[in-house]
Design a protein around this motif. Sequence first.
Motif, short mmCIF file in Angstrom:
data_model
loop_
_atom_site.label_atom_id
_atom_site.label_comp_id
_atom_site.label_asym_id
_atom_site.label_seq_id
_atom_site.Cartn_x
_atom_site.Cartn_y
_atom_site.Cartn_z
N SER A 36 -14.76 28.80 -99.36
CA SER A 36 -14.41 29.37 -100.66
C SER A 36 -14.31 30.88 -100.54
N VAL A 37 -13.44 31.45 -101.38
CA VAL A 37 -13.29 32.91 -101.51
C VAL A 37 -13.50 33.23 -102.98
N GLU A 38 -14.52 34.02 -103.24
CA GLU A 38 -14.93 34.32 -104.62
C GLU A 38 -14.80 35.82 -104.87
N ASP A 39 -14.27 36.17 -106.03
CA ASP A 39 -14.18 37.58 -106.42
C ASP A 39 -14.75 37.75 -107.82
N ASP A 40 -15.06 38.99 -108.18
CA ASP A 40 -15.55 39.28 -109.53
C ASP A 40 -14.53 40.09 -110.32
N GLY A 41 -13.25 39.80 -110.07
CA GLY A 41 -12.17 40.48 -110.78
C GLY A 41 -11.98 39.94 -112.18
N PRO A 42 -10.83 40.23 -112.78
CA PRO A 42 -10.60 39.81 -114.16
C PRO A 42 -10.39 38.31 -114.31
N GLY A 43 -10.05 37.60 -113.23
CA GLY A 43 -9.82 36.16 -113.32
C GLY A 43 -8.53 35.83 -114.03
N VAL A 44 -8.39 34.58 -114.44
CA VAL A 44 -7.19 34.11 -115.13
C VAL A 44 -7.62 33.24 -116.31
N PRO A 45 -6.77 33.07 -117.31
CA PRO A 45 -7.11 32.17 -118.41
C PRO A 45 -7.28 30.74 -117.90
N PRO A 46 -8.21 29.97 -118.46
CA PRO A 46 -8.48 28.60 -117.96
C PRO A 46 -7.26 27.70 -117.97
N GLU A 47 -6.39 27.88 -118.99
CA GLU A 47 -5.23 26.99 -119.07
C GLU A 47 -4.21 27.23 -117.97
N LEU A 48 -4.35 28.36 -117.24
CA LEU A 48 -3.40 28.66 -116.16
C LEU A 48 -3.89 28.21 -114.79
N LEU A 49 -5.11 27.72 -114.70
CA LEU A 49 -5.63 27.30 -113.39
C LEU A 49 -4.77 26.26 -112.70
N PRO A 50 -4.24 25.21 -113.41
CA PRO A 50 -3.41 24.22 -112.71
C PRO A 50 -2.11 24.78 -112.15
N ARG A 51 -1.69 25.96 -112.58
CA ARG A 51 -0.40 26.51 -112.14
C ARG A 51 -0.54 27.51 -111.00
N LEU A 52 -1.75 27.78 -110.57
CA LEU A 52 -1.94 28.83 -109.57
C LEU A 52 -1.28 28.50 -108.23
N SER A 53 -1.11 27.22 -107.92
CA SER A 53 -0.50 26.85 -106.63
C SER A 53 1.01 26.71 -106.71
N GLU A 54 1.62 27.03 -107.85
CA GLU A 54 3.08 26.96 -107.97
C GLU A 54 3.72 28.15 -107.27
N ARG A 55 4.87 27.91 -106.71
CA ARG A 55 5.62 28.99 -106.05
C ARG A 55 6.07 30.02 -107.07
N PHE A 56 5.87 31.30 -106.73
CA PHE A 56 6.32 32.46 -107.52
C PHE A 56 5.59 32.60 -108.86
N PHE A 57 4.50 31.85 -109.02
CA PHE A 57 3.75 32.01 -110.28
C PHE A 57 2.76 33.15 -110.14
N ARG A 58 2.76 34.05 -111.11
CA ARG A 58 1.82 35.16 -111.18
C ARG A 58 1.22 35.18 -112.58
N ALA A 59 -0.10 35.29 -112.61
CA ALA A 59 -0.77 35.31 -113.92
C ALA A 59 -0.31 36.51 -114.72
N PRO A 60 0.02 36.32 -115.98
CA PRO A 60 0.46 37.45 -116.81
C PRO A 60 -0.66 38.47 -116.98
N GLY A 61 -0.25 39.74 -117.13
CA GLY A 61 -1.21 40.81 -117.33
C GLY A 61 -1.65 41.48 -116.05
N SER A 62 -1.19 40.98 -114.90
CA SER A 62 -1.58 41.58 -113.63
C SER A 62 -0.70 42.77 -113.32
N ASN A 63 -1.34 43.87 -112.91
CA ASN A 63 -0.58 45.07 -112.58
C ASN A 63 -0.21 45.14 -111.10
N GLU A 64 -0.78 44.27 -110.31
CA GLU A 64 -0.51 44.28 -108.88
C GLU A 64 0.82 43.58 -108.60
#
Length: 469
Positions: free
Chosen positions: A397-425
């Motif tokens: 496992s790789v764990e960070d203490d960053g801002p995280g993502v909304p719970p409803e977006l967790l199932p989409r994290l492995s989709e191609r080209f998906f980036r959580a909204p609100g990220s400045n990176e």
Amino acid sequence: MSPPRIVRLRPSLRRRLLIFLLIPMAALLLLDAMLTYGVALSYANRVHDRDLSDDALTLATMLSNDALGSELSPQAKFLLEYDPENRDYFSVRSAKRGMLAGSGRLEPPDQTMAPDASPMLYNTRLDNHDVRAATVQRTSQNDPSDTLTITVAETFRDRHQQAREILVLATVMQTLLILSLLSLVWFGVNHGLRVLNPLTERLARRSHELTPIGGADVPQEILPLTRTIDALFARLRSMLALHDRFIADAAHQLRTPLAGLSLHVDRALADSRPETMADALSHIRRLTQRAARTSSQLLALTRAQASPVDTVDRALLDLTRLIPEAVSLRVHEALGAGVDLGYQGPGSRQPLYILGDVASLQDLLDNLIDNSIRYAGRGSTVTVNLQPSPDGGARLSVEDDGPGVPPELLPRLSERFFRAPGSNEEGSGLGLAIVQRIAERHHAEVVYQLGEKRGLTVEVRFPPAVKRD
């Protein structure tokens, strides 16, 4: 002078079938000829033995009815001298008077015979010839106290000649039968191979079509071949689809940085002031790095998708040695990004084995760490944790203490080209998709979890592996 070139014949199914049929048939013909000759010789021996016994009995009957003196009667001479090649021999012996007629070299059998018994048949030699003899004893009609021993013999020549004649007749008929069978086989093979013509014509009419070639008209015997070709077509379709997807992804992801590069190049050419040039070069450098990273991520995703799950060249790997070494290579980069990167796990004295590919696992961990460093932000902490699982496998496992993502977006994290909204990176949105594909190739499971207060944990659960000696 150049040596003659050896021309190799192309393998032929028709030729193989005919050879495999011709050689056994020739062997069977030879075996049948030997058996036929043996049977014919046995038959000829029985017939000649019967005739030889009849001749001995007939001669004995004639001698019993005649007053035997020094010569045989004309009827007896005719019976014994009918062979113009003089292959027949006889002898007539009296128990009292000795040799009466015939060849004295033709000895009676060593065994004692009873008077008036059936003829005795035996093999002997006479004048350097192997002969078959029949002997019979009769009481003399002129002198009841005297016993006549009549022996009739013949060579084996007529027997073998008759057996050969039977063999020739049988061989001719069997050869004609085998030739007829080969003609039928030739016709049957040619006619049977015509069932491949529809399949060949369908393949010949194709240009770029990769649909399955199997159909109701495909013979059962070549179904394994057509299924193998269909499986090859399926792999080709998958590879072509992957190729098209890569081109589309590359065009989609590289369009923006390339357009930005063109824009800042035009800006620098239009305004030669040092501050404008420096700002344009800074943007060009950033966009170039982005394009290079996007290209690298696309290639990594393509490699992860290219091979089927079961074709991974897996070896027994000790994660307690591999993971710490991989984490140590990223510490310098993490410090430069202002991130505290650490590792927790069992020591090397407690090995934790899985079946995997070293290069793929390196890509998996690099993408997990890179994703956490980019999106956790400066001043955050990233921890790589390795622990054994209850079923005997491993959990990375790789764990960070960053801002995280909304719970409803967790199932989409492995989709191609998906980036959580609100990220400045800036990112390609391919890192976790690569992790998902590599995990699938290793039969592992990827689980996304949110921290109790903030942050994101990505856990990869590997199946157990047994250490091989």
